[in-house]
Scaffold this active site. Structure first.
Site, PDB file in Angstrom:
ATOM      1  N   ASP A  58       0.409  -4.381  -3.574  1.00 36.89           N
ATOM      2  CA  ASP A  58      -0.091  -5.586  -2.917  1.00 36.89           C
ATOM      3  C   ASP A  58      -1.338  -5.311  -2.079  1.00 36.89           C
ATOM      4  OD1 ASP A  58       2.144  -6.763  -3.977  1.00 36.89           O
ATOM      5  OD2 ASP A  58       2.900  -7.557  -2.078  1.00 36.89           O
ATOM      6  N   HIS A  79      -2.125 -12.882  -4.990  1.00 40.34           N
ATOM      7  CA  HIS A  79      -1.524 -12.690  -3.666  1.00 40.34           C
ATOM      8  C   HIS A  79      -2.258 -13.533  -2.621  1.00 40.34           C
ATOM      9  CE1 HIS A  79       1.353 -10.683  -1.186  1.00 40.34           C
ATOM     10  NE2 HIS A  79       0.506  -9.901  -0.546  1.00 40.34           N
ATOM     11  N   HIS A 102      -4.444 -13.609   2.374  1.00 35.18           N
ATOM     12  CA  HIS A 102      -3.145 -13.164   2.881  1.00 35.18           C
ATOM     13  C   HIS A 102      -2.595 -14.070   3.983  1.00 35.18           C
ATOM     14  CE1 HIS A 102       0.049 -10.206   3.933  1.00 35.18           C
ATOM     15  NE2 HIS A 102      -0.147  -9.801   2.686  1.00 35.18           N
ATOM     16  N   HIS A 143       1.790  -0.820  -1.506  1.00 34.85           N
ATOM     17  CA  HIS A 143       0.515  -1.439  -1.139  1.00 34.85           C
ATOM     18  C   HIS A 143      -0.602  -0.453  -1.473  1.00 34.85           C
ATOM     19  CE1 HIS A 143       3.515  -3.475   1.369  1.00 34.85           C
ATOM     20  NE2 HIS A 143       2.707  -4.521   1.365  1.00 34.85           N
TER      21      HIS A 143
END
Length: 474
Positions: free
Chosen positions: A291, A342, A346, A436
């Site tokens: 991510d 995503h 964010h 991540h």
């Protein structure tokens, strides 16, 4: 030659400059400081941003390249890269985007022109330069840049941007032709299909032939001699909207072996543990996911590591970061990895209105499609913040709402053994594992985890492959 006066000029009156030949006819040549690679011209600006202050953020929050702190982080990495390789066109492109976000559009234009002088076949530069000129109201120059890009490569994204410009100018016939050209190259690019509908085209349903196209001019376009599209473009079939979620209840062969987790997490010990929890599983597949990237330093190293083990993965990228590093998204797609959505910056989908949340996701999906030439159908909500409304919004678009089973907590933990232990406790066939690629933790865990998975008979696949494997067999 002295630099021209005016706001936004990166050169002071005492600078020694060199001229770069113009790349696109009609565009004035950029002028760069001699002896210093472009990208350092405005280092002082970013130092100002650095000391100006910004709100504090908790551990694990994604980088936001629009914030002063993260502009400086990205700038430091890219500036060092450019120092080592002054003719790195990808770095020039990325730096130009950072300057544009810092409000220095003239300097971004200078960098992109410099990149084109080095490599006129780097297609992303034409998109960025044309869009910047459009933003400055230099429409004729923007058109020439877009057209120059199309003479280099038939980019559906440039056709789309040129269509938007022509539509804004009221040149609807030219705009329609651009959107048609875009869809001929990428029939699944929904924004172009929507723009054609806005111009009065009635698109056929899936399976109809080209003769089914009908044109019904909207009131504002009555009498314009627009021609219907000459290639059928139908909407994509809706996906099933399968949802992964924290927890492993969907994997009945998961054993209660947590108490047997080895203390020393070597490849051999991890292999033995993974074999034990996989007992009885018909197919041993896991989906590794990353991510918040891409990241200039960590993502390329992860791609190298995955390639060395023949592993496939899914990268849930932020649009704001993907825009800065288009080559990394292209590399992901070329290597057989999957790119998921995503959001752009964010921000929690659950805390936003449905209209703003959907616009954010659509913007990111469009960029991913443009950079990978693949439709993006996977969405992972930032922070895992989700609810029934978020899931319904995602499913209405035909997208999949994806969470995870095993969380490495690599944004929080510094001990690779602790990260690996967290992953192993929740990993069995069918698991989705969360890492991540804006943190270094995965690079310390995967050299043990990847060979252990291989030796235990697991295959690292994309999320979409895993979803297909979970579907009931007819």
């Amino acid at each position: 030659m002295q630099p021209a006066d005016g706001p936004g000029n990166p050169l002071s009156s005492g600078d020694v400059i060199i001229d770069i030949p113009p790349v696109v006819p009609g565009i004035p040549p950029p002028r760069l400081q001699k002896g210093r690679p472009p990208g350092f011209v405005l280092a002082g600006l970013l130092v100002v941003l650095w000391v100006a202050g910004w709100p504090g953020r908790g551990l694990g929050q994604a980088l936001d390249p629009s914030s002063p702190q993260d502009i400086m982080r990205e700038f430091s990495i890219l500036a060092e890269r450019l120092r080592r390789s002054p003719h790195d066109v990808g770095t020039l492109n990325s730096l130009g985007i950072l300057y544009a976000r810092a409000g220095r559009l003239n300097d971004a234009i200078l960098l992109w022109n410099r990149g084109l002088a080095i490599n006129p076949r780097y297609i992303h530069l034409y998109n960025n330069l044309g869009s910047a000129l459009k933003a400055q109201g230099r429409l004729e120059e923007a058109i020439r840049v877009y057209q120059a890009g199309l003479s280099i490569a038939p980019s559906f994204w440039i056709h789309y941007n040129l269509g938007l410009l022509e539509k804004d100018r009221g040149r609807y016939i030219e705009a329609a032709r651009c959107f048609q050209a875009c869809l001929r190259q990428n029939p699944s690019f929904e924004p172009a299909a929507q723009k054609l509908q806005d111009l009065g085209y009635v698109l056929p349903s899936t399976g109809s032939d080209a003769a089914a196209y009908a044109y019904k001019p909207p009131i504002s376009l009555e009498g314009l001699p627009l021609s219907p599209m000459d290639q059928a473009v139908g909407p994509q079939p809706s996906g099933g909207g399968a949802t992964g979620a924290p927890g492993d209840t969907g994997r009945p062969w998961r054993s209660g072996a947590d108490r047997d987790l080895p203390v020393t997490l070597t490849v051999e010990a991890c292999t033995a543990y993974l074999e034990k929890v996989a007992h009885g599983a018909p197919n041993r597949m896991v989906a590794l996911t990353f991510d918040d990237g891409p990241h200039a330093e960590y993502t390329p190293r992860l791609l190298d590591l995955l390639q060395s083990h023949g592993a496939r993965a899914t990268f849930f990228v932020l649009g704001s970061r993907a825009e800065v590093y288009p080559d990394l998204l292209a590399r992901m797609a070329e290597a057989g990895h999957e790119v998921g959505n995503h959001t752009w910056n964010h921000k929690s989908l659950a805390k936003r209105g449905s209209g703003a949340a959907l616009a954010d996701l659509q913007r990111t999906a469009e960029l991913i499609a443009a950079l990978t030439n693949q439709s993006c159908r996977l969405v992972r909500p930032p922070y895992g913040h989700t609810n029934a409304e978020v899931r319904a919004m995602i499913h209405r678009q035909g997208w999949h709402h994806i969470m995870w089973d095993a969380d490495s907590r690599d944004w929080q933990l510094s001990d690779p053994n602790a990260m690996l232990a967290r992953v192993l406790r929740k990993t069995s066939p069918g698991a989705v594992v969360l890492f991540h690629d804006i943190h270094s933790g995965a690079l310390r865990v995967l050299p043990v985890l990847l060979p252990a998975l291989q030796k235990a008979g697991y295959h690292c696949v994309t999320v979409s492959q895993l979803l297909r494997d979970r579907e009931p067999k007819s």
